[in-house]
Design a protein around this motif. Sequence first.
Motif, PDB file in Angstrom:
ATOM      1  N   LEU A  52      37.434  77.392  16.385  1.00 43.37           N
ATOM      2  CA  LEU A  52      36.799  78.125  15.297  1.00 43.37           C
ATOM      3  C   LEU A  52      37.641  79.306  14.804  1.00 43.37           C
ATOM      4  CD1 LEU A  52      34.298  78.305  13.511  1.00 43.37           C
ATOM      5  CD2 LEU A  52      33.290  79.811  15.230  1.00 43.37           C
ATOM      6  N   SER A  53      38.351  79.989  15.683  1.00 43.41           N
ATOM      7  CA  SER A  53      39.073  81.207  15.302  1.00 43.41           C
ATOM      8  C   SER A  53      40.054  81.008  14.146  1.00 43.41           C
ATOM      9  CB  SER A  53      39.789  81.806  16.512  1.00 43.41           C
ATOM     10  OG  SER A  53      38.830  82.319  17.410  1.00 43.41           O
ATOM     11  N   PRO A  54      40.909  79.967  14.160  1.00 44.66           N
ATOM     12  CA  PRO A  54      41.817  79.804  13.018  1.00 44.66           C
ATOM     13  C   PRO A  54      41.084  79.468  11.710  1.00 44.66           C
ATOM     14  CG  PRO A  54      42.259  78.117  14.701  1.00 44.66           C
ATOM     15  CD  PRO A  54      41.196  79.025  15.232  1.00 44.66           C
ATOM     16  N   VAL A  55      39.952  78.794  11.815  1.00 48.57           N
ATOM     17  CA  VAL A  55      39.144  78.488  10.628  1.00 48.57           C
ATOM     18  C   VAL A  55      38.609  79.788  10.043  1.00 48.57           C
ATOM     19  CG1 VAL A  55      37.060  77.315   9.808  1.00 48.57           C
ATOM     20  CG2 VAL A  55      38.541  76.188  11.480  1.00 48.57           C
ATOM     21  N   LEU A  56      38.070  80.644  10.894  1.00 47.78           N
ATOM     22  CA  LEU A  56      37.539  81.925  10.435  1.00 47.78           C
ATOM     23  C   LEU A  56      38.642  82.798   9.852  1.00 47.78           C
ATOM     24  CD1 LEU A  56      35.031  82.751  13.321  1.00 47.78           C
ATOM     25  CD2 LEU A  56      34.500  81.861  11.032  1.00 47.78           C
ATOM     26  N   LYS A  57      39.826  82.766  10.450  1.00 42.46           N
ATOM     27  CA  LYS A  57      40.944  83.553   9.931  1.00 42.46           C
ATOM     28  C   LYS A  57      41.292  83.124   8.512  1.00 42.46           C
ATOM     29  CE  LYS A  57      45.712  85.011  10.890  1.00 42.46           C
ATOM     30  NZ  LYS A  57      45.859  85.408   9.505  1.00 42.46           N
ATOM     31  N   LYS A  58      41.335  81.812   8.268  1.00 37.91           N
ATOM     32  CA  LYS A  58      41.654  81.320   6.920  1.00 37.91           C
ATOM     33  C   LYS A  58      40.574  81.738   5.923  1.00 37.91           C
ATOM     34  CE  LYS A  58      44.580  77.444   8.151  1.00 37.91           C
ATOM     35  NZ  LYS A  58      44.778  75.999   8.150  1.00 37.91           N
ATOM     36  N   LEU A  59      39.330  81.650   6.325  1.00 40.43           N
ATOM     37  CA  LEU A  59      38.239  82.041   5.429  1.00 40.43           C
ATOM     38  C   LEU A  59      38.275  83.541   5.155  1.00 40.43           C
ATOM     39  CD1 LEU A  59      35.300  79.821   6.759  1.00 40.43           C
ATOM     40  CD2 LEU A  59      36.805  79.406   4.792  1.00 40.43           C
ATOM     41  N   ARG A  60      38.638  84.315   6.154  1.00 41.20           N
ATOM     42  CA  ARG A  60      38.765  85.767   5.965  1.00 41.20           C
ATOM     43  C   ARG A  60      39.941  86.085   5.050  1.00 41.20           C
ATOM     44  NH1 ARG A  60      39.680  88.747  11.254  1.00 41.20           N
ATOM     45  NH2 ARG A  60      41.799  88.168  10.780  1.00 41.20           N
ATOM     46  N   ASP A  61      41.072  85.404   5.261  1.00 41.14           N
ATOM     47  CA  ASP A  61      42.260  85.618   4.425  1.00 41.14           C
ATOM     48  C   ASP A  61      41.993  85.268   2.961  1.00 41.14           C
ATOM     49  OD1 ASP A  61      43.607  86.435   6.692  1.00 41.14           O
ATOM     50  OD2 ASP A  61      44.784  84.581   6.898  1.00 41.14           O
ATOM     51  N   ARG A  62      41.099  84.312   2.740  1.00 46.09           N
ATOM     52  CA  ARG A  62      40.763  83.907   1.366  1.00 46.09           C
ATOM     53  C   ARG A  62      39.654  84.765   0.757  1.00 46.09           C
ATOM     54  NH1 ARG A  62      39.839  77.741   1.131  1.00 46.09           N
ATOM     55  NH2 ARG A  62      39.702  78.210  -1.084  1.00 46.09           N
ATOM     56  N   GLY A  63      39.148  85.711   1.521  1.00 48.83           N
ATOM     57  CA  GLY A  63      38.158  86.650   1.002  1.00 48.83           C
ATOM     58  C   GLY A  63      36.731  86.155   1.016  1.00 48.83           C
ATOM     59  N   TYR A  64      36.446  85.101   1.794  1.00 51.43           N
ATOM     60  CA  TYR A  64      35.102  84.536   1.842  1.00 51.43           C
ATOM     61  C   TYR A  64      34.208  85.176   2.899  1.00 51.43           C
ATOM     62  CZ  TYR A  64      36.590  80.690  -1.194  1.00 51.43           C
ATOM     63  OH  TYR A  64      37.046  79.939  -2.241  1.00 51.43           O
ATOM     64  N   ILE A  65      34.810  85.688   3.959  1.00 53.97           N
ATOM     65  CA  ILE A  65      34.033  86.282   5.051  1.00 53.97           C
ATOM     66  C   ILE A  65      34.679  87.589   5.505  1.00 53.97           C
ATOM     67  CG2 ILE A  65      33.165  84.061   5.916  1.00 53.97           C
ATOM     68  CD1 ILE A  65      35.242  84.365   8.243  1.00 53.97           C
ATOM     69  N   GLU A  66      33.894  88.381   6.213  1.00 52.91           N
ATOM     70  CA  GLU A  66      34.391  89.570   6.886  1.00 52.91           C
ATOM     71  C   GLU A  66      34.076  89.433   8.372  1.00 52.91           C
ATOM     72  OE1 GLU A  66      32.373  92.796   4.934  1.00 52.91           O
ATOM     73  OE2 GLU A  66      33.842  92.844   3.315  1.00 52.91           O
ATOM     74  N   LYS A  67      34.950  89.956   9.193  1.00 49.93           N
ATOM     75  CA  LYS A  67      34.781  89.898  10.645  1.00 49.93           C
ATOM     76  C   LYS A  67      34.817  91.339  11.157  1.00 49.93           C
ATOM     77  CE  LYS A  67      37.041  87.969  14.748  1.00 49.93           C
ATOM     78  NZ  LYS A  67      38.185  87.166  15.225  1.00 49.93           N
ATOM     79  N   LYS A  68      33.696  91.763  11.738  1.00 50.13           N
ATOM     80  CA  LYS A  68      33.600  93.134  12.235  1.00 50.13           C
ATOM     81  C   LYS A  68      33.127  93.134  13.670  1.00 50.13           C
ATOM     82  CE  LYS A  68      32.671  95.118   7.740  1.00 50.13           C
ATOM     83  NZ  LYS A  68      31.720  95.765   6.858  1.00 50.13           N
ATOM     84  N   GLN A  69      33.625  94.097  14.422  1.00 50.99           N
ATOM     85  CA  GLN A  69      33.216  94.229  15.815  1.00 50.99           C
ATOM     86  C   GLN A  69      31.742  94.620  15.886  1.00 50.99           C
ATOM     87  OE1 GLN A  69      35.572  97.064  18.015  1.00 50.99           O
ATOM     88  NE2 GLN A  69      35.521  95.755  19.807  1.00 50.99           N
ATOM     89  N   SER A  70      31.029  94.010  16.792  1.00 46.76           N
ATOM     90  CA  SER A  70      29.618  94.298  16.978  1.00 46.76           C
ATOM     91  C   SER A  70      29.447  95.712  17.518  1.00 46.76           C
ATOM     92  CB  SER A  70      29.006  93.286  17.951  1.00 46.76           C
ATOM     93  OG  SER A  70      27.712  93.675  18.325  1.00 46.76           O
ATOM     94  N   ALA A  71      28.479  96.423  16.982  1.00 45.90           N
ATOM     95  CA  ALA A  71      28.194  97.781  17.461  1.00 45.90           C
ATOM     96  C   ALA A  71      27.566  97.752  18.850  1.00 45.90           C
ATOM     97  CB  ALA A  71      27.270  98.497  16.478  1.00 45.90           C
ATOM     98  N   SER A  72      26.845  96.680  19.158  1.00 44.70           N
ATOM     99  CA  SER A  72      26.139  96.611  20.438  1.00 44.70           C
ATOM    100  C   SER A  72      26.981  95.994  21.552  1.00 44.70           C
ATOM    101  CB  SER A  72      24.832  95.822  20.288  1.00 44.70           C
ATOM    102  OG  SER A  72      25.104  94.506  19.873  1.00 44.70           O
TER     103      SER A  72
END
Length: 152
Positions: free
Chosen positions: A72-92
């Motif tokens: 999943l990680s490389p898929v999410l990276k591509k989607l983030r690079d294309r501006g479709y998603i954001e990935k943020k560290q959980s506060a909890s």
Amino acid sequence: MDYDYREAMKLDNQLCFPIYAASRVITQLYTPYLKPLELTYTQYIVFLVLWEEDGLTVGEICKRLMLDSGTLSPVLKKLRDRGYIEKKQSASDERSFIITLTDEGRALQEKAGNIPLQVGSCVKFPLDKALQLRELLRELLENNSDHTKGEN
């Protein structure tokens, strides 16, 4: 009746092969509809999860899609690079990351909205049998999910 390993080892006697082959056929049916959106099937199913429930952790997405984080990680990276998603560290939990759709990611849902209908019209299978098959496959996955938990 004695166990005949030669008979058991025939491809036509395997449950795994028709499931594998059918999965490939169905996935390939999506290609002409996903290509104009520049999406792979795996990216598309990530979107399906996020369009249904935005703001999930990577682990929750992995669980829903029955994928490991290495896939999943490389898929999410591509989607983030294309501006479709954001990935943020959980506060909890600083070990977890929350995935959220951007406006572009949310807008893509409308562009992809006809894909289920388009693919459904390509599947040469009566609707009642397709629904029955879906339920049987869900049951198979639910009954055997314990065997794959260590792989995620």
